[in-house]
Write an enzyme that holds these catalytic residues in place. Structure first.
Site, PDB file in Angstrom:
ATOM      1  N   GLU A   3     -28.251  -6.439  18.662  1.00  9.65           N
ATOM      2  CA  GLU A   3     -27.739  -7.195  17.518  1.00  9.65           C
ATOM      3  C   GLU A   3     -28.194  -8.650  17.573  1.00  9.65           C
ATOM      4  OE1 GLU A   3     -23.488  -6.776  17.185  1.00  9.65           O
ATOM      5  OE2 GLU A   3     -23.315  -8.316  15.642  1.00  9.65           O
ATOM      6  N   GLY A  14     -16.810  -7.617  13.387  1.00  8.94           N
ATOM      7  CA  GLY A  14     -15.485  -8.240  13.434  1.00  8.94           C
ATOM      8  C   GLY A  14     -15.582  -9.679  13.883  1.00  8.94           C
TER       9      GLY A  14
HETATM   10  O1  OSB Z   1     -21.341 -11.791  16.686  1.00  6.01           O
HETATM   11  O2  OSB Z   1     -20.208 -10.060  16.274  1.00  6.01           O
HETATM   12  C1  OSB Z   1     -20.243 -11.248  16.600  1.00  6.01           C
HETATM   13  C2  OSB Z   1     -16.697 -12.463  17.379  1.00  6.01           C
HETATM   14  C3  OSB Z   1     -16.763 -13.740  16.892  1.00  6.01           C
HETATM   15  C4  OSB Z   1     -17.939 -14.203  16.363  1.00  6.01           C
HETATM   16  C5  OSB Z   1     -19.062 -13.388  16.317  1.00  6.01           C
HETATM   17  C6  OSB Z   1     -19.011 -12.090  16.785  1.00  6.01           C
HETATM   18  C7  OSB Z   1     -17.801 -11.628  17.359  1.00  6.01           C
HETATM   19  C8  OSB Z   1     -17.625 -10.314  17.944  1.00  6.01           C
HETATM   20  C9  OSB Z   1     -16.226  -9.781  18.023  1.00  6.01           C
HETATM   21  O3  OSB Z   1     -18.526  -9.683  18.448  1.00  6.01           O
HETATM   22  C10 OSB Z   1     -16.065  -8.456  17.405  1.00  6.01           C
HETATM   23  C11 OSB Z   1     -14.602  -8.057  17.279  1.00  6.01           C
HETATM   24  O4  OSB Z   1     -13.933  -8.493  16.328  1.00  6.01           O
HETATM   25  O5  OSB Z   1     -14.140  -7.292  18.132  1.00  6.01           O
HETATM   26 MG    MG Z   2     -22.764 -10.270  16.192  1.00  4.61          MG
END
Ligand code: OSB
Ligand code: MG
Length: 369
Positions: free
Chosen positions: A213, A290
């Site tokens: 990602e 998320g």
């Molecule tokens: O990059 O997906 C991301 C949380 C805060 C900011 C960016 C990200 C994230 C997470 C958390 O990966 C995912 C979750 O809500 O469990």
């Molecule tokens: Mg991410």
């Protein structure tokens, strides 16, 4: 209908454990809960969940409070609209500020749900009754990381996502593969690499990852398309996709094979659906990301994730996994199959626990004419 009253709650929910990514650590979760009320007294709840610092996207809790109060509110208060498209067009002159827009936009869907007597998932064309979930493990010590993975697997998580950054990648993945074998595993670089790191990604190619990602720049699609040609692991874009047009361009350039849709990042549920649709047409699978949000956003995100082209597990954990508490009732729970049930209720699908909302509110703004 018309919005007659807007209440912004800047809340802060204590977390069980801190969450660290390449761009910072959070130990509690400040977020903004939005309550909208129509002239007939129909109420909708939404959430605006940027990080507290501008290192994921440029917005923060502070910028969102200002943008919602000073710029979005005057354009939506007491203005007639019926469909969601009309609501969104009221403030379409405002550039960017997508988290701020998502705060109010997401709160309109539970109102529409009540008026049309259909669940939010149904309004979106959702077809899946339950959604698969996965955990997102932040950057920490190896011991802590392995412990968090074990905890997720014990709770039947469908896949594990590891946050990586330069220097915290190959060894990490190698250790996790060694200890946990053939689990469904992916990594999230949160824009912390560039094309000079291509050897790292070629090495990661050997670990059968579900996807990588957002390895490169947060607004880039060109370099991602160069990288995708060099590796077989699918690239998934997160930060780089702000709207359906971005998705179309990324798909055209073959910059990714998967897209992460976060309603907060893209300005709400309508744009989430548009991204879903353009991806579906082009056979690009999506999943719901998320922001470690409160239950309000999780409730709406689970409705979004019920659309048919959401084919990978969502980044969504039950309240107890990350937080001491939540402001919705019942809490978000994961069943024995590692799934969250999509609510069929009208409105948000969950009740707001007003007593808890008050307990965690740091600042409240009531705006009405
Ligand atoms: O990059 O997906 C991301 C949380 C805060 C900011 C960016 C990200 C994230 C997470 C958390 O990966 C995912 C979750 O809500 O469990
Ligand atoms: Mg991410």
């Amino acid at each position: 209908m018309k919005i007659k009253k807007i209440i912004l709650y800047e809340i802060d929910i204590p977390m069980r454990k801190s969450f660290t990514t390449g761009f910072g650590t959070v130990t509690s979760r400040p977020t903004i809960i939005v309550k909208l009320e129509t002239e007939k007294g129909v109420v909708g709840w939404g959430e605006c969940p940027p990080l507290p610092f501008p290192m994921y996207k440029p917005e923060t809790i502070d910028t969102c409070m200002i943008v919602i109060e000073n710029y979005i509110t005057p354009l939506i208060l007491d203005k007639e609209f019926s469909a969601i498209e009309e609501f969104v067009s009221l403030y379409s002159a405002i550039k960017g500020n997508l988290f701020a827009k998502a705060g109010v936009e997401t709160a309109v869907w539970p109102i529409l749900s009540q008026i049309k007597n259909k669940s939010v998932a149904e309004l979106l064309g959702g077809t899946q009754k339950e959604i698969k979930t996965g955990i997102s493990v932040g950057i920490g010590s190896m011991e802590e990381t392995l412990e968090k993975i074990q905890k997720g697997l014990n709770a039947n998580t469908h896949r594990v996502k590891l946050k990586i950054k330069p220097g915290w990648d190959i060894e990490l993945v190698k250790k996790v593969r060694k200890k946990f074998g053939d689990i469904i595993l992916m990594v999230d670089g949160n824009s912390s690499y560039n094309l000079a790191d291509i050897e790292t990604f070629k090495k990661l190619d050997n670990y059968n990852l579900l996807m990588i990602e957002q390895p490169l720049g947060d607004e880039d699609i060109i370099d991602h398309s160069i990288l995708q040609k060099e590796i077989k692991t699918p690239i998934c874009l997160d930060e780089s996709i702000a709207n359906a047009e971005d998705a179309r361009k990324a798909i055209y350039l073959k910059a990714c094979k998967i897209i992460n849709i976060k309603p907060g990042r893209v300005g709400g549920l309508l744009e989430s659906k548009k991204i879903h649709d353009v991806c579906q047409k082009n056979e690009i699978g999506v999943w719901c990301g998320g922001m470690k949000e409160s239950g309000v956003a999780k409730a709406l995100n689970s409705a979004v994730a019920s659309m048919p082209n959401f084919i990978y597990p969502a980044d969504m954990t039950p309240t107890q996994y990350d937080f001491e508490d939540d402001i919705i009732s019942p809490n978000i729970v994961i069943n024995d199959s590692g799934n969250i049930k999509v609510s069929e209720n009208i409105g948000l699908g969950y009740e707001i626990d007003e007593e808890k909302l008050q307990r965690y509110t740091k600042m409240k703004k009531v705006i009405q004419q």
